[in-house]
Design a protein around this motif. Structure first.
Motif, short mmCIF file in Angstrom:
data_model
loop_
_atom_site.label_atom_id
_atom_site.label_comp_id
_atom_site.label_asym_id
_atom_site.label_seq_id
_atom_site.Cartn_x
_atom_site.Cartn_y
_atom_site.Cartn_z
N THR A 185 -31.42 73.47 -39.49
CA THR A 185 -30.98 72.61 -38.40
C THR A 185 -29.52 72.22 -38.56
O THR A 185 -28.75 72.25 -37.60
CB THR A 185 -31.85 71.34 -38.32
N ALA A 186 -29.14 71.85 -39.79
CA ALA A 186 -27.75 71.46 -40.04
C ALA A 186 -26.79 72.63 -39.80
O ALA A 186 -25.66 72.43 -39.35
CB ALA A 186 -27.59 70.94 -41.47
N ALA A 187 -27.24 73.85 -40.09
CA ALA A 187 -26.38 75.02 -39.92
C ALA A 187 -26.03 75.26 -38.45
O ALA A 187 -24.94 75.78 -38.15
CB ALA A 187 -27.07 76.26 -40.50
N LEU A 189 -25.85 72.80 -36.12
CA LEU A 189 -25.23 71.63 -35.49
C LEU A 189 -23.81 71.90 -34.99
O LEU A 189 -23.46 71.49 -33.88
CB LEU A 189 -25.24 70.44 -36.47
N PRO A 190 -22.96 72.61 -35.78
CA PRO A 190 -21.61 72.90 -35.25
C PRO A 190 -21.65 73.71 -33.96
O PRO A 190 -20.83 73.47 -33.05
CB PRO A 190 -20.96 73.70 -36.39
N LEU A 191 -22.59 74.65 -33.85
CA LEU A 191 -22.71 75.45 -32.63
C LEU A 191 -23.12 74.58 -31.46
O LEU A 191 -22.60 74.72 -30.34
CB LEU A 191 -23.73 76.58 -32.84
N GLU A 192 -24.06 73.64 -31.69
CA GLU A 192 -24.51 72.76 -30.62
C GLU A 192 -23.38 71.84 -30.16
O GLU A 192 -23.24 71.56 -28.97
CB GLU A 192 -25.71 71.94 -31.09
N ILE A 193 -22.56 71.39 -31.12
CA ILE A 193 -21.41 70.54 -30.76
C ILE A 193 -20.39 71.34 -29.96
O ILE A 193 -19.82 70.85 -28.97
CB ILE A 193 -20.77 69.95 -32.04
N TYR A 194 -20.18 72.60 -30.37
CA TYR A 194 -19.23 73.46 -29.64
C TYR A 194 -19.71 73.70 -28.21
O TYR A 194 -18.90 73.69 -27.27
CB TYR A 194 -19.07 74.79 -30.37
N TYR A 202 -27.54 66.82 -20.17
CA TYR A 202 -28.44 65.87 -20.82
C TYR A 202 -29.35 66.57 -21.83
O TYR A 202 -29.68 66.01 -22.88
CB TYR A 202 -29.28 65.15 -19.77
N LEU A 203 -29.77 67.80 -21.52
CA LEU A 203 -30.64 68.54 -22.43
C LEU A 203 -29.92 68.85 -23.74
O LEU A 203 -30.50 68.69 -24.83
CB LEU A 203 -31.11 69.84 -21.76
N LYS A 204 -28.66 69.27 -23.64
CA LYS A 204 -27.90 69.59 -24.85
C LYS A 204 -27.66 68.34 -25.70
O LYS A 204 -27.76 68.37 -26.93
CB LYS A 204 -26.55 70.22 -24.48
N ILE A 205 -27.37 67.22 -25.03
CA ILE A 205 -27.14 65.97 -25.76
C ILE A 205 -28.43 65.53 -26.45
O ILE A 205 -28.42 65.14 -27.63
CB ILE A 205 -26.65 64.87 -24.79
N ALA A 206 -29.56 65.59 -25.73
CA ALA A 206 -30.84 65.18 -26.30
C ALA A 206 -31.22 66.06 -27.50
O ALA A 206 -31.70 65.56 -28.52
CB ALA A 206 -31.93 65.23 -25.23
N THR A 207 -30.98 67.36 -27.36
CA THR A 207 -31.29 68.29 -28.46
C THR A 207 -30.44 68.01 -29.68
O THR A 207 -30.93 67.99 -30.82
CB THR A 207 -31.08 69.74 -28.00
N VAL A 209 -28.93 65.14 -30.52
CA VAL A 209 -29.32 63.85 -31.12
C VAL A 209 -30.62 64.00 -31.89
O VAL A 209 -30.76 63.49 -33.02
CB VAL A 209 -29.46 62.77 -30.02
N LEU A 210 -31.60 64.72 -31.32
CA LEU A 210 -32.88 64.92 -31.99
C LEU A 210 -32.70 65.66 -33.31
O LEU A 210 -33.30 65.29 -34.33
CB LEU A 210 -33.83 65.70 -31.08
N ASN A 211 -31.86 66.69 -33.31
CA ASN A 211 -31.65 67.48 -34.53
C ASN A 211 -30.92 66.67 -35.61
O ASN A 211 -31.23 66.78 -36.80
CB ASN A 211 -30.87 68.75 -34.21
N ILE A 212 -29.95 65.85 -35.21
CA ILE A 212 -29.23 65.01 -36.18
C ILE A 212 -30.19 64.00 -36.79
O ILE A 212 -30.21 63.80 -38.02
CB ILE A 212 -28.04 64.30 -35.51
N LEU A 213 -31.00 63.36 -35.97
CA LEU A 213 -31.97 62.39 -36.47
C LEU A 213 -32.99 63.06 -37.39
O LEU A 213 -33.40 62.47 -38.41
CB LEU A 213 -32.68 61.70 -35.30
N ALA A 214 -33.41 64.27 -37.03
CA ALA A 214 -34.38 64.99 -37.86
C ALA A 214 -33.81 65.30 -39.24
O ALA A 214 -34.48 65.13 -40.25
CB ALA A 214 -34.81 66.28 -37.16
N VAL A 215 -32.55 65.74 -39.28
CA VAL A 215 -31.90 66.05 -40.56
C VAL A 215 -31.79 64.81 -41.42
O VAL A 215 -32.14 64.81 -42.61
CB VAL A 215 -30.51 66.66 -40.32
#
Length: 254
Positions: A185-187, A189-194, A202-207, A209-215
């Motif tokens: 998941t952490a690997a 995260l940079p792609l999701e931010i890009y 909203y879907l990208k933001i929710a995804t 946030v969910l992945n950061i909280l999960a990590v």
């Protein structure tokens, strides 16, 4: 109205009873009734008729998810379901890309035929399909080479496999799955931010946030990578929790 998750889980999975060797604990967990012996459930605390499910040292009592542990298990299984759904969706996308790579010319002709039919309709509503970003992306895909599309399909399948393996491991609360989930998941995260810098949704933001909280949650709560004492502290916590289950159920103050 507060939900008693311990009793709810016992109703679904059944009670868990244990007979410790320590007489001080054993006498508090056991009672004689007119119907026979009863033992206190380690999860919900209710007395259950019949023989105990296990016996031995109090420290070897089963670690029954309850309270905070049960909540942690619920969170892990929620993440497991999310990973499983995502994995299945990616598999479907990979299959679609593979089929498209094998019939690229036929799909292009069919798309152009439909585009010719729909162009006057959309023009009536003052929408130019020829300059549509969606149409442009599809037409761009038709220019990809067959080998490139096969590589994309293979990469998607590999990613889906990781997601599905994570889902199974998280469902059963396996420690290796927790490590895999945090690293994988952490690997990404940079792609999701890009992607958010390219187009915000909203879907990208929710995804994200969910992945950061999960990590953060898995790494801290499960003491991964040496955090909060690491694996040794985690195992000591589990062992003391196992003993505590018996002592709490017996009503003994630690």
């Amino acid at each position: 109205m507060k939900i008693d998750w311990d009793r709810r889980t016992c109703a679904r999975k059944g009670h868990v009873t244990y007979a410790p060797d320590d007489p001080r604990l054993r006498i508090r967990l056991h009672a004689d009734t007119a119907l026979g012996d009863v033992w206190r459930c380690l999860r919900c605390g209710d007395f259950v008729l019949g023989e105990p499910h296990g016996a031995g040292p109090a420290g070897d009592a089963p670690l029954v998810p309850r309270g905070k542990v049960l909540r942690d298990l619920f969170i892990l299984r929620f993440l497991a379901i999310e990973r499983a759904v995502r994995g299945v969706f990616i598999v479907l996308v990979a299959v679609a890309v593979w089929k498209f790579s094998n019939s690229q010319d036929a799909v292009r002709r069919l798309f152009n035929e439909y585009l010719d039919v729909l162009r006057p309709v959309f023009k009536h509503f003052h929408y130019d399909l020829d300059h549509s970003p969606v149409v442009g992306s599809i037409q761009k895909a038709f220019g990809y080479r067959h080998s490139t599309l096969l590589l994309v399909a293979a990469l998607l399948l590999a990613y889906a496999l990781i997601e599905l393996v994570e889902a199974v491991g998280l469902w059963y609360a396996k420690r290796w799955a927790e490590y895999l989930t945090v690293v994988a998941t952490a690997a990404f995260l940079p792609l999701e931010i890009y992607e958010l810098t390219e187009k915000v949704s909203y879907l990208k933001i929710a995804t994200l946030v969910l992945n950061i909280l999960a990590v953060l949650y898995i790494a801290l709560a499960k003491r991964l990578f040496g955090l909060r004492g690491g694996r040794r502290a985690f195992e000591e916590e589990r062992h003391s929790a196992s003993l505590l289950e018996v002592e709490e159920s017996a009503g003994v103050t630690v």
